[in-house]
Design a protein around this motif. Structure first.
Motif, PDB file in Angstrom:
ATOM      1  N   TYR A  52      17.114  -7.305  -9.551  1.00  0.00           N
ATOM      2  CA  TYR A  52      18.554  -7.093  -9.703  1.00  0.00           C
ATOM      3  C   TYR A  52      19.223  -8.287 -10.378  1.00  0.00           C
ATOM      4  N   GLU A  53      18.804  -9.496 -10.034  1.00  0.00           N
ATOM      5  CA  GLU A  53      19.362 -10.685 -10.671  1.00  0.00           C
ATOM      6  C   GLU A  53      19.044 -10.703 -12.159  1.00  0.00           C
ATOM      7  N   ALA A  68      21.317  -8.214 -13.881  1.00  0.00           N
ATOM      8  CA  ALA A  68      22.694  -8.706 -13.927  1.00  0.00           C
ATOM      9  C   ALA A  68      22.869  -9.755 -15.019  1.00  0.00           C
ATOM     10  N   ASN A  69      21.935 -10.690 -15.124  1.00  0.00           N
ATOM     11  CA  ASN A  69      22.027 -11.725 -16.158  1.00  0.00           C
ATOM     12  C   ASN A  69      21.851 -11.130 -17.548  1.00  0.00           C
ATOM     13  N   VAL A  71      15.247  -8.358  -5.129  1.00  0.00           N
ATOM     14  CA  VAL A  71      16.426  -9.174  -5.424  1.00  0.00           C
ATOM     15  C   VAL A  71      16.313  -9.793  -6.813  1.00  0.00           C
ATOM     16  N   ALA A  72      15.149 -10.317  -7.152  1.00  0.00           N
ATOM     17  CA  ALA A  72      14.955 -10.945  -8.464  1.00  0.00           C
ATOM     18  C   ALA A  72      15.117  -9.928  -9.587  1.00  0.00           C
ATOM     19  N   GLN A 121      15.431 -23.089  -6.132  1.00  0.00           N
ATOM     20  CA  GLN A 121      16.410 -22.914  -7.191  1.00  0.00           C
ATOM     21  C   GLN A 121      17.634 -23.763  -6.880  1.00  0.00           C
ATOM     22  N   GLY A 170      19.492 -18.014 -15.732  1.00  0.00           N
ATOM     23  CA  GLY A 170      19.363 -17.046 -14.650  1.00  0.00           C
ATOM     24  C   GLY A 170      18.226 -16.068 -14.901  1.00  0.00           C
ATOM     25  N   ALA A 175      15.030 -15.693 -12.455  1.00  0.00           N
ATOM     26  CA  ALA A 175      14.629 -14.397 -11.890  1.00  0.00           C
ATOM     27  C   ALA A 175      13.207 -14.049 -12.287  1.00  0.00           C
TER      28      ALA A 175
END
Length: 103
Positions: free
Chosen positions: A79-80, A83-84, A76-77, A41, A11, A15
């Protein structure tokens, strides 16, 4: 790729690729005959994701719409990615706590 850290690492890589591609598209959007890139993806059966980069169809949308889409993709990327990264940090914290109780 069963472990949580391996899945989270895929992930992170996805990202990171999305951030790089959208930055590339934004930086080169005013270049004549520039064809933006898009990230595809796909989920892997054993966990994680596979990422490929290809050229987008420029007839799809106006350049400003593509620019807006790339800006949103960057947010968005990011935040991803966070998160990962948090998943990996949490796994390491839990492993450390588990080892402390076993020692």
């Amino acid at each position: 790729m069963n472990s949580t850290s391996s899945i989270a690492m895929s992930g992170l890589n996805a990202a990171s690729t999305r951030l790089n591609v959208s930055a590339h598209n934004i930086a080169n959007s005013q270049t004549p005959d520039f064809k933006p890139q898009r990230v595809q993806q796909t989920a892997l059966a054993e966990g994680g994701v596979n990422v490929t980069v290809d050229s987008a169809d420029t007839a799809q949308a106006a350049p400003l719409a593509n620019l807006a889409k790339d800006l949103v993709t960057q947010m968005v990327a990011a935040y991803e990615f966070k998160a990962n990264l948090k998943v990996i940090q949490t796994q390491q914290d839990l492993l450390g706590q588990w080892l402390d109780t076993r020692a």
